[in-house]
Design a protein around this motif. Sequence first.
Motif, PDB file in Angstrom:
ATOM      1  N   VAL A 508      32.921  41.162  34.733  1.00 33.57           N
ATOM      2  CA  VAL A 508      32.004  41.787  35.674  1.00 33.57           C
ATOM      3  C   VAL A 508      31.654  43.167  35.139  1.00 33.57           C
ATOM      4  O   VAL A 508      32.516  43.882  34.624  1.00 33.57           O
ATOM      5  CB  VAL A 508      32.645  41.906  37.080  1.00 33.57           C
ATOM      6  CG1 VAL A 508      31.693  42.626  38.035  1.00 33.57           C
ATOM      7  CG2 VAL A 508      33.011  40.533  37.628  1.00 33.57           C
ATOM      8  N   SER A 510      29.119  46.790  35.958  1.00 35.10           N
ATOM      9  CA  SER A 510      28.151  47.538  36.764  1.00 35.10           C
ATOM     10  C   SER A 510      27.514  48.598  35.875  1.00 35.10           C
ATOM     11  O   SER A 510      28.209  49.364  35.205  1.00 35.10           O
ATOM     12  CB  SER A 510      28.837  48.194  37.967  1.00 35.10           C
ATOM     13  OG  SER A 510      29.818  49.110  37.557  1.00 35.10           O
ATOM     14  N   ASP A 533      29.593  37.481  33.463  1.00 33.61           N
ATOM     15  CA  ASP A 533      29.418  36.527  34.556  1.00 33.61           C
ATOM     16  C   ASP A 533      28.718  37.145  35.755  1.00 33.61           C
ATOM     17  O   ASP A 533      28.008  36.456  36.477  1.00 33.61           O
ATOM     18  CB  ASP A 533      30.788  35.974  34.956  1.00 33.61           C
ATOM     19  CG  ASP A 533      31.455  35.238  33.807  1.00 33.61           C
ATOM     20  OD1 ASP A 533      31.160  34.044  33.613  1.00 33.61           O
ATOM     21  OD2 ASP A 533      32.231  35.870  33.069  1.00 33.61           O
ATOM     22  N   LEU A 534      28.935  38.441  35.973  1.00 38.62           N
ATOM     23  CA  LEU A 534      28.235  39.142  37.052  1.00 38.62           C
ATOM     24  C   LEU A 534      27.846  40.524  36.548  1.00 38.62           C
ATOM     25  O   LEU A 534      28.712  41.333  36.221  1.00 38.62           O
ATOM     26  CB  LEU A 534      29.121  39.264  38.292  1.00 38.62           C
ATOM     27  CG  LEU A 534      28.528  40.082  39.449  1.00 38.62           C
ATOM     28  CD1 LEU A 534      27.247  39.432  39.964  1.00 38.62           C
ATOM     29  CD2 LEU A 534      29.544  40.241  40.581  1.00 38.62           C
ATOM     30  N   VAL A 579      34.551  36.877  41.735  1.00 38.02           N
ATOM     31  CA  VAL A 579      34.292  36.305  40.415  1.00 38.02           C
ATOM     32  C   VAL A 579      35.643  36.006  39.782  1.00 38.02           C
ATOM     33  O   VAL A 579      36.304  36.908  39.244  1.00 38.02           O
ATOM     34  CB  VAL A 579      33.477  37.261  39.522  1.00 38.02           C
ATOM     35  CG1 VAL A 579      33.217  36.625  38.161  1.00 38.02           C
ATOM     36  CG2 VAL A 579      32.177  37.639  40.192  1.00 38.02           C
ATOM     37  N   VAL A 584      34.893  42.021  44.053  1.00 34.94           N
ATOM     38  CA  VAL A 584      33.883  43.066  43.876  1.00 34.94           C
ATOM     39  C   VAL A 584      33.358  43.474  45.246  1.00 34.94           C
ATOM     40  O   VAL A 584      32.973  42.623  46.055  1.00 34.94           O
ATOM     41  CB  VAL A 584      32.719  42.577  42.991  1.00 34.94           C
ATOM     42  CG1 VAL A 584      31.721  43.699  42.761  1.00 34.94           C
ATOM     43  CG2 VAL A 584      33.240  42.036  41.671  1.00 34.94           C
ATOM     44  N   MET A 597      35.861  47.432  41.923  1.00 30.37           N
ATOM     45  CA  MET A 597      36.363  46.150  41.431  1.00 30.37           C
ATOM     46  C   MET A 597      37.879  46.130  41.533  1.00 30.37           C
ATOM     47  O   MET A 597      38.550  47.104  41.187  1.00 30.37           O
ATOM     48  CB  MET A 597      35.946  45.926  39.981  1.00 30.37           C
ATOM     49  CG  MET A 597      34.460  46.035  39.716  1.00 30.37           C
ATOM     50  SD  MET A 597      34.087  45.844  37.953  1.00 30.37           S
ATOM     51  CE  MET A 597      32.360  46.360  37.928  1.00 30.37           C
TER      52      MET A 597
END
Length: 605
Positions: A508, A510, A533-534, A579, A584, A597
């Motif tokens: 993940v 950001s 994945d995200l 995830v 998250v 996270m």
Amino acid sequence: MISLSGQRVGSGRRRLHADSWAVTLAVAAFVGAMHPLPVPVWVAASALVATMVVARPLPLILGVTMLSCSLASQAVAGSHPLPHGQFNGIVQLATDPTVEHGRVTAEVRTEMGRLQLSAESSMARALVSGAAGDRFVADGGIRELRYAMPWRHLRGVLEVRSVSSALDPTAAVAFVNKVRSVIATGARVLPSALRPIQLGFVIGDDRGTSPVVRYDFEKAGLAHLMVVSGENLGFLLILARPVLRGAGLRRRFMYCAALLMVFMAITRFEPSVLRASAMAAVLAITILSGRPASSLRVLSLAVVGVVLLDPLIVHSIGFRLSVAATAGIVLLARRLAGILPLPRSVGLALAVPVSAQIGVAPIALFLFGPPSLLAIPANVAAAPAAAFIMMWGSTVGVLAGFVPDLPASLLFWPDRIALEWVTGVASVAAENRIGPFVGAAAVALVVMIGIRAIRRRSERWMLLLFALVVFLPLVVQARTLIGAGEAGCFDVARARICQSSGGDHLVVASVGGDADVTALLSRLDSRGIDRIDLLIRTSSSASARRAIAELSERLDVRRLVSFEDISGTERASAQSLRVGTIAVTIRPSRDRLEVSMIDGFDGPR
């Protein structure tokens, strides 16, 4: 006594002895600059003059060391951080302005010393169109630097509130910027993605290069091509050869000195340019004095000269890498080419990048990790095209700056093909599409060299160096693949990354508008991550959208969540996602998303 090569053995020994002392002198100057001492400059200079009169190597080395320590101490004192306060006065741009994330940044010279200028692009429109050497009247405040950069001589950050119109530049500044403007105007007909690469090859101005392209060049070991160095200077001297040939020795030296000054000014006095120019100056002096010197001695004396002129340059990674790569080529290239089971020209083309890699290995291993195995074939494939781009841009590219678009496009057609080739090589090498084939070819080549080296015992140490350069990246790449599932959350390049501790290795990330995409891609690559994945875009700014698009060019993004995706009532409260083992939480605010996270097996991060 005369050897089979026709050289006197005694003269060969004297040359080796002189080269050894020259290298020791360069090391002494470097060490002295790294350890400044408050010795008065006039005392150190007097000691150096006295040692030169004695004409003994050891006292001379001590004198250079003392002078280097003294000058470094003076430079450090001149770079002492400024206290917080107000500023209103004349600033002169020391570097070309860069616009990034809505801000203009540049280094400026002021009566208080050198400062890092920072301003909103809307407030400093006059700066955006400026160039190094231009002068402005600025009003703002001074604060401390976040990161120390001693080799830049920066004393603080100047946060500009307003900038008035530019003052008239000096004749020298106007001439240099006019030359750069003509070269940049000629490149106007190239696609926007290729234009900064072209200017980087020719004048070292790679502003505007895509972070993805920059990452490709760095990973492929081709980043040095976008830095002006000795190759550019050598071609310039070749162009000036008809004029230089017809002049006397002293007049030729004066012409060379003037040419070097113009070249350094056009290329903005970068560390690699200073090293190459210093070598050319030392070489010219040795020829003028009638005492030719070896390449190693020229490099060593050039290092001494540059360090004494700017002692803080020893802290520049670019200067260290430039000197190390040149030393590797000087010491190893011809010897390595001689033992390669290949034709001489092909062997030398392969030996030069390998020798440069060996030279920079002690520094690169410590700072960046081992270079890519593909750096060697990538350099061999890209070097001829890069040389053509540099030569074409320095000659025909200048002519294109004076003609309309259609003929300029025709003039740049061969250059565009070469640029496409180099960027293609960088992209292929960065994506490692041919890694297995290169690995097999490298192993076969090492075996062939080994068979030959067995017959030539004196060259066995060369085989060891070559094998290290070839096999070390293979080992590191294998370790990267094995450790690709290492869990953890970390901040890098103003982005947040979290890798799950489960067996699925989910990732993940950001990312906001201020993320450094090049550094982020490099860090993810070092951990073996090629899939996200995200991916969460935390800002609605144009720079954030651009960062996401650039990351998507090199990474497999499975799902994207952006500020705009959270609508209506969802904006009033936090939104939770899962995830794999990573929980998250996204908290919307007025203009961005706050992301936290937590890994299920690793605790909060």
